[in-house]
Design a protein around this motif. Structure first.
Motif, short mmCIF file in Angstrom:
data_model
loop_
_atom_site.label_atom_id
_atom_site.label_comp_id
_atom_site.label_asym_id
_atom_site.label_seq_id
_atom_site.Cartn_x
_atom_site.Cartn_y
_atom_site.Cartn_z
N SER A 120 34.58 46.02 22.66
CA SER A 120 35.50 44.99 23.42
C SER A 120 35.52 43.65 22.67
O SER A 120 34.51 43.52 22.25
N ALA A 121 36.55 43.01 22.77
CA ALA A 121 36.75 41.72 22.28
C ALA A 121 35.52 40.53 23.13
O ALA A 121 35.00 39.55 22.42
N GLN A 122 35.36 41.01 24.39
CA GLN A 122 34.45 39.96 25.10
C GLN A 122 33.82 40.83 26.24
O GLN A 122 34.18 42.18 26.52
N GLY A 156 41.19 40.37 20.85
CA GLY A 156 41.41 40.78 22.21
C GLY A 156 41.41 42.32 22.24
O GLY A 156 41.66 42.84 21.24
N SER A 170 43.21 46.88 20.00
CA SER A 170 42.51 45.57 19.92
C SER A 170 43.68 44.83 19.11
O SER A 170 44.60 45.23 18.45
#
Length: 186
Positions: A120-122, A156, A170
């Protein structure tokens, strides 16, 4: 050493299986698995640590001191600490990441779980991770172990890999597809 065998018969597999048996004897399978996931994340995030682990230029003593400090800071349990130090002493640190992967995969296999690798991006909140786990469980029809790593370059969204299936939602990939589509227009 990039082509190192990660099956149970390879170098990583033999070490991982030995750790799995020791952890099973001490009823610490989940504790060790948690420690290993944490170490894997540290390896992913730290370029300096990857250099230390992968480079044969560092002496056994240098690697041992550095790894001991990292293990202490990470507060891993005694079995995990001793295992990683034995790996270090035997000059096998370059395979540690593969050992972790094999340990986690074999533990999941023994429990009848499917492992989903999520990038994941975060960081995902506990609620998000639980929702993702439930959605994957419903989709796969079996117990799902979610292995989450963070890659800010995704911008994201996330990438989910389960076995040979991959879902890439993504923002980075969407932008790349858009860029390719725009090049085709002109």
């Amino acid at each position: 050493m990039a082509g190192e065998d990660t099956s149970l018969s390879g170098l990583a597999g033999r070490y991982a299986l030995a750790l799995l048996e020791l952890a099973d004897d001490k009823n610490e399978l989940d504790t060790v698995a948690g420690d290993l996931r944490g170490l894997k994340q540290i390896l992913v995030e730290s370029e300096d640590l990857r250099r230390l682990v992968d480079s044969p230029l560092y002496s056994r003593e240098q690697q041992s001191k550095a790894i001991s400090a990292i293990l202490k800071k990470a507060s891993v349990n005694e079995l995990t600490r001793r295992f990683v130090l034995v790996v270090t002493e035997n000059r096998r640190l370059f395979v540690l990441s593969d050992m972790i992967d094999v340990y986690l995969a074999e533990l999941s296999r023994r429990r009848g779980e499917v492992t989903a690798k999520v990038t994941s991006a975060q960081d995902l909140s506990d609620t998000q991770q639980q929702a993702l786990t439930e959605a994957l469980k419903k989709s796969m029809g079996s117990k799902v172990q979610v292995d989450v790593t963070v890659d800010p370059s995704l911008i994201g969204g996330m990438i989910v890999k389960v076995g040979s299936r991959m879902i890439d939602s993504s923002l980075r990939s969407k932008l790349q597809r858009l860029q390719l589509a725009m090049k085709g227009v002109g």
